[in-house]
Design a protein around this motif. Structure first.
Motif, short mmCIF file in Angstrom:
data_model
loop_
_atom_site.label_atom_id
_atom_site.label_comp_id
_atom_site.label_asym_id
_atom_site.label_seq_id
_atom_site.Cartn_x
_atom_site.Cartn_y
_atom_site.Cartn_z
N ARG A 20 2.75 -2.56 7.72
CA ARG A 20 2.92 -1.19 6.25
C ARG A 20 3.86 -0.33 6.89
O ARG A 20 4.10 -0.20 7.85
CB ARG A 20 1.69 -1.17 6.05
CG ARG A 20 1.15 -2.05 5.58
CD ARG A 20 -0.96 -1.85 5.74
NE ARG A 20 -1.00 -2.93 4.75
CZ ARG A 20 -3.10 -2.54 5.10
NH1 ARG A 20 -3.13 -2.28 6.05
NH2 ARG A 20 -3.14 -4.07 4.81
N LEU B 134 1.21 -1.25 -0.20
CA LEU B 134 -0.43 -0.30 0.02
C LEU B 134 0.77 1.59 -0.03
O LEU B 134 1.98 1.38 0.75
CB LEU B 134 -1.07 -0.45 1.18
CG LEU B 134 -1.62 -1.28 1.20
CD1 LEU B 134 -2.95 -1.13 2.23
CD2 LEU B 134 -2.46 -1.81 0.62
N SER C 180 -6.33 -3.90 8.22
CA SER C 180 -8.13 -3.10 7.37
C SER C 180 -8.86 -3.52 9.37
O SER C 180 -8.59 -4.45 9.05
CB SER C 180 -8.65 -3.25 6.30
OG SER C 180 -7.48 -2.61 4.87
N TYR C 181 -9.37 -1.96 9.40
CA TYR C 181 -10.38 -2.40 10.49
C TYR C 181 -11.50 -1.58 10.35
O TYR C 181 -12.19 -0.39 9.62
CB TYR C 181 -9.79 -0.97 11.95
CG TYR C 181 -8.36 -2.07 12.43
CD1 TYR C 181 -8.10 -2.82 12.63
CD2 TYR C 181 -7.30 -1.35 11.54
CE1 TYR C 181 -7.01 -3.82 13.36
CE2 TYR C 181 -6.18 -2.10 12.01
CZ TYR C 181 -5.90 -3.28 12.85
OH TYR C 181 -4.61 -3.80 13.30
N LYS C 182 -12.83 -2.29 10.69
CA LYS C 182 -13.74 -2.21 10.48
C LYS C 182 -14.61 -2.97 11.70
O LYS C 182 -14.32 -4.59 11.66
CB LYS C 182 -14.67 -2.42 9.38
CG LYS C 182 -15.65 -2.19 9.33
CD LYS C 182 -16.62 -1.73 7.76
CE LYS C 182 -18.21 -1.91 7.76
NZ LYS C 182 -18.60 -1.50 6.99
N SER D 117 -13.26 2.95 10.56
CA SER D 117 -13.34 2.28 9.54
C SER D 117 -12.28 3.20 8.72
O SER D 117 -11.71 4.25 8.69
CB SER D 117 -14.19 2.26 8.71
OG SER D 117 -14.03 1.25 7.41
N GLY D 118 -11.39 2.59 9.09
CA GLY D 118 -9.30 2.55 8.33
C GLY D 118 -8.36 1.48 7.89
O GLY D 118 -8.44 0.11 8.83
N GLU D 119 -7.42 1.52 7.98
CA GLU D 119 -6.46 1.34 7.31
C GLU D 119 -5.49 1.23 8.38
O GLU D 119 -5.02 2.27 9.48
CB GLU D 119 -5.60 1.83 5.90
CG GLU D 119 -6.70 1.26 4.63
CD GLU D 119 -6.65 0.11 4.33
OE1 GLU D 119 -5.62 -1.02 5.28
OE2 GLU D 119 -7.95 -0.35 3.90
N ASP E 229 -1.46 -0.88 16.10
CA ASP E 229 -3.49 -0.13 15.52
C ASP E 229 -4.05 -0.11 16.54
O ASP E 229 -4.92 1.22 15.98
CB ASP E 229 -3.42 -1.16 14.48
CG ASP E 229 -2.43 -1.58 12.65
OD1 ASP E 229 -1.73 -0.24 12.86
OD2 ASP E 229 -2.98 -2.28 12.46
N GLN F 206 -11.89 -9.45 6.57
CA GLN F 206 -10.63 -8.60 7.20
C GLN F 206 -8.86 -9.55 7.60
O GLN F 206 -8.00 -9.47 8.14
CB GLN F 206 -10.50 -7.93 8.14
CG GLN F 206 -11.42 -6.25 6.86
CD GLN F 206 -10.98 -5.85 5.73
OE1 GLN F 206 -9.74 -5.79 5.43
NE2 GLN F 206 -12.27 -5.46 5.58
#
Length: 386
Positions: free
Chosen positions: A293, A5, A351-353, A344-346, A317, A364
């Motif tokens: 990342r 990414l 990725s988080y939700k 909701s985000g990276e 995170d 995810q």
């Protein structure tokens, strides 16, 4: 391998979520009425001393990096980190949870790290409205307690257990497996999931005592040796797993040990001894921290003097989700809880939700197998969850 990414500030893509927020906001907090972020705290809750400390230290160092980076970017309005040492004990968890609750500056918690302490502390956090994001507690039933403040940044054992079973069945071709667990909320639950998937391939099972209460395992070693199995699965944590592996090897048992994320740490190799630990397979509902990342790995090592370990990246995170809420002006416990619900985000690890009951969105979740090779835990392969 992980999809590459574009690098983003802090390694986490949360621009849309924090746009318009300020570090020292005392403006509108939609859920909690607003307040001043300066001097607010987030806490880490997990083992920092005792037999279970290795994993907790990994995670606390990830949270420490997130707070350090936040404070450098918001030097005029810093957030503090409160590191709460549970020693991984469910018995200590309620008192430690109350300590966090009583500190009104603590707006959110990364943890608890383990499933047993999560079961003990969860009701208190829920009643107090203090949001928690665990980076590592995987017992599925934690999400079924109707705790309004519970969130999980990794997959649960409904993903990890079947993946471990699939690895033994399809990769190791193990048609005779012996299953052992430490009777903990985490270990027994994970072992049960493995048994469900392997079915008749499980030719025996046994239970031991965890939390450093047992160091001699000749009884179970004798049973495993007599069963002449192709693989052994252990549900529990690294200290006992290492001793069991060491004693199995001393008894001439060469069948490889497979274990979950509670064993996925270099401390397991120390406990077992390098020669005995060689070839062990360790699963985790996480991707390799070394492949996180952005610049996470370099920054983590620069701050902590060591490479990131299991769940260092998910703890980082989780902390950044809480910090994003504070940055966006959610400076009460109620406001930060609502922020996390809608997040909701990276991150650097995933990725988080979150689902309605606090689970990470199943889409995810990834499960990896790691292998002890040359005295180190190294990535082996991503494995199917079912």
């Amino acid at each position: 391998m992980r999809q590459k990414l574009a690098r983003v500030i802090g390694g986490v893509a949360m621009v849309a979520l924090v746009a318009g927020g300020t570090a020292c906001s005392s403006g509108d907090d939609a859920a909690g009425g607003g307040g001043d972020a300066c001097g607010s705290k987030i806490a880490f809750f997990g083992a920092l001393t005792g037999s279970s400390a290795a994993l907790g230290i990994n995670e606390n160092n990830g949270v420490k990096l997130a707070v350090d980076k936040y404070n450098k970017e918001n030097a005029d309005c810093k957030v503090e980190l409160a590191s709460l040492d549970s020693q991984g004990s469910p018995d200590q968890a309620p008192g430690l949870a109350q300590k966090a609750i009583d500190d009104t500056k603590i707006l959110g918690v990364v943890g608890p790290a383990y499933s047993g302490e999560s079961e003990a502390a969860g009701p208190l956090f829920s009643e107090a409205g203090l949001v928690t994001i665990t980076p590592s507690a995987t017992r599925p039933s934690l999400a079924d307690q109707k705790w309004k403040t519970f969130f999980r940044a990794v997959g649960n054992d409904f993903s990890q257990g079947p993946a471990a079973g699939n690895y033994m069945k399809n990769v190791m071709k193990a048609d005779k497996v012996y299953v052992i667990d430490d009777q903990s909320a985490y270990g027994a639950g994970l072992a049960d999931e493995v048994k469900k998937l392997l079915g008749s391939a499980v030719v025996g099972s046994d239970k031991v005592q965890g939390e450093g209460k047992q160091t001699e395992f000749s009884g179970v070693v004798t049973k495993v040796k007599a069963a002449n199995v192709k693989a052994i699965f252990y549900g529990g944590y690294y200290q006992e797993a290492g001793l069991i592996r060491k004693q199995l090897t001393a008894a001439g048992v060469t069948a490889p040990l497979v274990a979950g994320d509670g064993v996925n740490d270099g401390a397991y190799i120390t406990s077992a001894g390098q020669a005995a630990a060689e070839g062990t397979i360790l699963t985790c509902p996480c991707q390799p921290a070394a492949e996180a990342r952005g610049t996470f790995v370099q920054e983590f090592k620069a701050l902590n003097g060591t490479d990131p370990g299991t769940y260092s990246d998910t703890a980082y995170d989780a902390a950044n989700i809480l910090l994003a809420g504070i940055k966006a002006g959610k400076t009460t416990r109620e406001g930060l809880l609502e922020f996390v619900k809608g997040y909701s985000g990276e991150g650097v690890a995933a990725s988080y939700k979150f689902t309605e009951n606090g689970e990470l969105d199943p889409a995810q979740v990834k499960v990896w197998a790691f292998k002890v090779t040359g005295g180190k835990v190294v990535p082996d392969q991503e494995i199917p969850k079912s």
